[in-house]
Design a protein around this motif. Sequence first.
Motif, short mmCIF file in Angstrom:
data_model
loop_
_atom_site.label_atom_id
_atom_site.label_comp_id
_atom_site.label_asym_id
_atom_site.label_seq_id
_atom_site.Cartn_x
_atom_site.Cartn_y
_atom_site.Cartn_z
N THR A 180 35.63 41.66 34.16
CA THR A 180 37.01 41.75 33.67
C THR A 180 38.00 41.52 34.80
N ARG A 181 37.73 42.11 35.95
CA ARG A 181 38.62 41.95 37.10
C ARG A 181 38.69 40.48 37.54
N ARG A 182 37.54 39.84 37.61
CA ARG A 182 37.52 38.42 38.01
C ARG A 182 38.19 37.55 36.96
N THR A 183 38.01 37.90 35.71
CA THR A 183 38.64 37.13 34.64
C THR A 183 40.16 37.19 34.75
N ARG A 184 40.69 38.38 34.97
CA ARG A 184 42.14 38.51 35.12
C ARG A 184 42.64 37.74 36.33
N GLU A 185 41.92 37.81 37.43
CA GLU A 185 42.33 37.06 38.62
C GLU A 185 42.31 35.56 38.35
N ARG A 186 41.33 35.10 37.58
CA ARG A 186 41.20 33.68 37.30
C ARG A 186 42.30 33.18 36.36
N LEU A 187 42.63 33.99 35.36
CA LEU A 187 43.58 33.54 34.33
C LEU A 187 45.02 33.88 34.66
N GLY A 188 45.25 34.83 35.54
CA GLY A 188 46.61 35.24 35.82
C GLY A 188 47.16 36.11 34.70
N ARG A 265 38.74 52.74 30.05
CA ARG A 265 39.88 52.79 30.96
C ARG A 265 39.64 51.94 32.20
N ALA A 266 38.39 51.85 32.63
CA ALA A 266 38.08 51.02 33.80
C ALA A 266 38.36 49.54 33.51
N HIS A 267 38.03 49.08 32.31
CA HIS A 267 38.36 47.70 31.93
C HIS A 267 39.87 47.49 31.90
N LEU A 268 40.59 48.46 31.36
CA LEU A 268 42.05 48.34 31.32
C LEU A 268 42.62 48.31 32.73
N ASP A 269 42.11 49.17 33.60
CA ASP A 269 42.57 49.19 34.99
C ASP A 269 42.23 47.89 35.72
#
Length: 301
Positions: A180-188, A265-269
């Motif tokens: 999830t963290r990498r996905t957010r970084e990739r997509l902005g 919550r970890a995914h949300l964070d």
Amino acid sequence: MTTTVDEARQRLGRIGAVLMTPIAPAAEWRRAAKRVEDAGYGAIWVNEAIGGREVFTQLGVLLAATERIVLGSSIANLWARHPAAMQGAASVLADAYPGRLALGVGVSMPMMVEQSGQRWTSPLARTREYLDGMDAAVEAAPVPEVPFSRLLAALGPKMQELAGERADGVLPAAMPVEHTRRTRERLGGGKLVAAMQSAIPETDPVVARETARSSGLLSMPGSPYLRSLRELGRTEADIADGGSDEVVDACFAWGDDEAIARRVRAHLDAGADHVAVSVFEPDLASAADRYERLAPALLDG
């Protein structure tokens, strides 16, 4: 200026529930959906393979049985219908129920496609071509008052890049928080990240891990989840035989209500806008019971 993504974030809320069980009568689905809505969840997600419980018919039944909750496909299998039919079906439901549809589109996996009598081809090329077909059908479909969000079940970098170009966001499943963290970084920040989290309400680690492995998510031939775990640095030993304890624990939330809520919550964070929790229960009534019990930990945390 408010975008489709902004509106989808607001409508979906932070927590959704997945209703994913064997075939059951429509009345049972209606009762379960209403109970999940009354418990306060923002969305209900339903799945399909190819044949059986056709996803748009199912979504129509549940939209009619509820009042405000968003209904989403997780996923509508692109091998199950022509792209113009996908666009048309989603547009009809979005027109009939403004603001209450989220369309998750996915390419499935080789075993399921070949069992349906079709020939598996490059998932990236197939998805790109399919989205072209959907876009070409827009003018022939109803124009909803509120546009529906289009999400891709994108796990790997290339499919997520396609989602960044051609969709409102992604709908990854069965992945650790790190994904999830990498996905957010990739997509902005301009795209929706709706993570699907499997949850096993069992405090015995042996039983919980056996349940996770028996799901087949990490052992099916051609599983895209295994490919993504390799991209996250897991070795062949880590993912063999349904996954090591560490891999199983990273992909499946198990334990009491608070343990499951901590994973959500970890995914949300980590950057998820929305987390759809998929509980392991044998029937719809049991799933609704579980979501009602989980609601205080998930929705009030």
